[in-house]
Design an enzyme around this catalytic site. Sequence first.
Site, PDB file in Angstrom:
ATOM      1  N   PHE A   1       0.849  -1.191   0.000  1.00 14.66           N
ATOM      2  CA  PHE A   1       0.000   0.000   0.000  1.00 14.66           C
ATOM      3  C   PHE A   1       0.887   1.244   0.000  1.00 14.66           C
ATOM      4  O   PHE A   1       1.810   1.363   0.799  1.00 14.66           O
ATOM      5  CB  PHE A   1      -0.905  -0.002   1.231  1.00 14.66           C
ATOM      6  CG  PHE A   1      -1.857   1.160   1.305  1.00 14.66           C
ATOM      7  CD1 PHE A   1      -2.876   1.294   0.378  1.00 14.66           C
ATOM      8  CD2 PHE A   1      -1.725   2.123   2.293  1.00 14.66           C
ATOM      9  CE1 PHE A   1      -3.756   2.365   0.442  1.00 14.66           C
ATOM     10  CE2 PHE A   1      -2.597   3.204   2.374  1.00 14.66           C
ATOM     11  CZ  PHE A   1      -3.616   3.323   1.438  1.00 14.66           C
ATOM     12  N   GLY A   2       0.604   2.153  -0.915  1.00 17.07           N
ATOM     13  CA  GLY A   2       1.439   3.338  -1.085  1.00 17.07           C
ATOM     14  C   GLY A   2       2.356   3.246  -2.287  1.00 17.07           C
ATOM     15  O   GLY A   2       2.898   4.246  -2.742  1.00 17.07           O
ATOM     16  N   ASN A   3       2.530   2.021  -2.800  1.00 13.92           N
ATOM     17  CA  ASN A   3       3.333   1.757  -3.992  1.00 13.92           C
ATOM     18  C   ASN A   3       2.358   1.558  -5.147  1.00 13.92           C
ATOM     19  O   ASN A   3       1.715   0.516  -5.266  1.00 13.92           O
ATOM     20  CB  ASN A   3       4.189   0.510  -3.746  1.00 13.92           C
ATOM     21  CG  ASN A   3       5.007   0.083  -4.949  1.00 13.92           C
ATOM     22  OD1 ASN A   3       4.693   0.409  -6.086  1.00 13.92           O
ATOM     23  ND2 ASN A   3       6.048  -0.680  -4.698  1.00 13.92           N
TER      24      ASN A   3
ATOM     25  N   HIS B   1       5.393  -8.385   4.723  1.00 14.88           N
ATOM     26  CA  HIS B   1       6.226  -9.177   3.819  1.00 14.88           C
ATOM     27  C   HIS B   1       7.671  -8.697   3.789  1.00 14.88           C
ATOM     28  O   HIS B   1       8.566  -9.454   3.401  1.00 14.88           O
ATOM     29  CB  HIS B   1       5.641  -9.181   2.404  1.00 14.88           C
ATOM     30  CG  HIS B   1       5.668  -7.860   1.707  1.00 14.88           C
ATOM     31  ND1 HIS B   1       4.841  -6.818   2.055  1.00 14.88           N
ATOM     32  CD2 HIS B   1       6.412  -7.407   0.670  1.00 14.88           C
ATOM     33  CE1 HIS B   1       5.075  -5.787   1.252  1.00 14.88           C
ATOM     34  NE2 HIS B   1       6.028  -6.115   0.408  1.00 14.88           N
TER      35      HIS B   1
ATOM     36  N   GLU C   1      13.575   2.220   6.424  1.00 11.65           N
ATOM     37  CA  GLU C   1      13.482   1.610   5.094  1.00 11.65           C
ATOM     38  C   GLU C   1      14.828   1.560   4.377  1.00 11.65           C
ATOM     39  O   GLU C   1      14.894   1.314   3.175  1.00 11.65           O
ATOM     40  CB  GLU C   1      12.459   2.376   4.252  1.00 11.65           C
ATOM     41  CG  GLU C   1      11.057   2.369   4.840  1.00 11.65           C
ATOM     42  CD  GLU C   1      10.284   1.088   4.586  1.00 11.65           C
ATOM     43  OE1 GLU C   1      10.273   0.618   3.443  1.00 11.65           O
ATOM     44  OE2 GLU C   1       9.675   0.555   5.550  1.00 11.65           O
TER      45      GLU C   1
ATOM     46  N   HIS D   1       9.288   6.006  -1.129  1.00 15.06           N
ATOM     47  CA  HIS D   1      10.661   6.178  -0.652  1.00 15.06           C
ATOM     48  C   HIS D   1      11.256   7.403  -1.341  1.00 15.06           C
ATOM     49  O   HIS D   1      10.848   7.765  -2.450  1.00 15.06           O
ATOM     50  CB  HIS D   1      11.538   4.957  -0.982  1.00 15.06           C
ATOM     51  CG  HIS D   1      11.154   3.715  -0.260  1.00 15.06           C
ATOM     52  ND1 HIS D   1      11.020   2.487  -0.889  1.00 15.06           N
ATOM     53  CD2 HIS D   1      10.869   3.485   1.042  1.00 15.06           C
ATOM     54  CE1 HIS D   1      10.669   1.572  -0.001  1.00 15.06           C
ATOM     55  NE2 HIS D   1      10.573   2.154   1.179  1.00 15.06           N
TER      56      HIS D   1
ATOM     57  N   CYS E   1      16.213   0.779  -6.843  1.00 14.39           N
ATOM     58  CA  CYS E   1      15.680  -0.155  -5.844  1.00 14.39           C
ATOM     59  C   CYS E   1      16.499  -1.435  -5.783  1.00 14.39           C
ATOM     60  O   CYS E   1      16.624  -2.054  -4.727  1.00 14.39           O
ATOM     61  CB  CYS E   1      14.230  -0.510  -6.172  1.00 14.39           C
ATOM     62  SG  CYS E   1      13.027   0.760  -5.742  1.00 14.39           S
TER      63      CYS E   1
END
EC number: 3.5.3.23
Length: 446
Positions: free
Chosen positions: A23-25, A137, A174, A249, A370
């Site tokens: 959520f948010g991605n 996860h 993160e 991020h 990433c």
Amino acid sequence: MNAQEANFDGLVGPTHNYAGLSFGNVASLNNEKSAANPKAAAKQGLRKMKQLADLGFAQGVLPPQERPSLRLLRELGFSGKDADVIAKAAKQAPELLAAASSASAMWTANAATVSPSADTGDGRVHFTPANLCSKLHRAIEHEATRRTLSTLFADPAHFAVHEALTGTPALGDEGAANHTRFCAEYGKPGVEFFVYGRAEYRRGPEPKRFPARQTFEASRAVAQRHGLDETATVYAQQDPDVIDAGVFHNDVISVGNRDTLFTHERAFVNKQAIYDTLTATLDARGARLNVIEVPEAAVSVNDAVTSYLFNSQLLSRADGSQVLVVPQECRENANVAAYLDELAAGNGPIRDVLVFDLRESMKNGGGPACLRLRVVLNDAERAAVTSNVWMNDTLFASLDAWIEKHYRDRLAPDDLADPTLLDESRTALDELTQILRVGSLYDFQR
């Protein structure tokens, strides 16, 4: 002392799938329940590593984590033989099986925050694995991350691998996706730049739609445990409005390298104060900051999120020029493509743009930045990394054949219930530990 920035990319694991867990991605949510191609995903990432190594950049490999995580499923109350655990989870709570099966450890920018020996109090390279506590996860990754980093960077004379911060919202961490470093040269003391989304104990703006995953308190704790010079450490808050637009991020809206900050004009709260502080701090260490600010009128935040323009790698060549490594989605967005053409043709530090097909990772919200963890190493530190993890022709051929042998070319969400997927993954990972010479890295090998 001579030093070089190495990029350690995560190998995509055999259970790569699209479960929409983040959520948010935006990309993760948009591609939920699509069929994935783990073989293509792994080979796309491997080709990027090889091409960058061929261009002279130091390129390492980090192995995948074991998935599905039977440890998590048993902790959640599923019992019996391994196949029974998977079957019960698939029937009773498929969302938990999806969380236990995620290959998200491939995005090693979230694996840890790394400070080079030139910056730390004890002259060692420091690693703090990220607790990633905002998502189940990912919260299960840090123990295996620490084991992997401790295996590769094992010499205590050169390296310090810490435990993750306590996994609580107040210390949400993160990793390097919210951290960069500026310097005159990699081997000289630099300025470490930490970006957070919110502060637990300080009042300030916060996003309203999507969560802010990184806290100021976590960033400060990492800086303190690494023994960083307070006068060479800068903190900045990411604009909460861009978090609500899908910038989960900071590396989705900004990237830095050496003396260059490549960023969107809406990336930060109080941006001019941040630029001024970085400029003054870096000037005291012998370098002048170049800020390349992309205006909203040229590339909107939405363009940045859909193309992942800023989720790019900014790399320094031997001649001092810089190259920007972007996903092919940047060429498919007219505004971004036009901006990149203008950027490369200009007189700034970024002289070239390399484009890679990372479609499988991108559909889950992960671009070139990433996929890599930056680790600055001097010659002695690099020599202390004794595992077979440096990309070259031989390792590329071995890993390419390994992927071809073990990976499926299609994996849909329902396929996670297949108990043979666990056996396939363990067989593959067991062979991988021999290729990389990392010993018995996984629980099932112990």
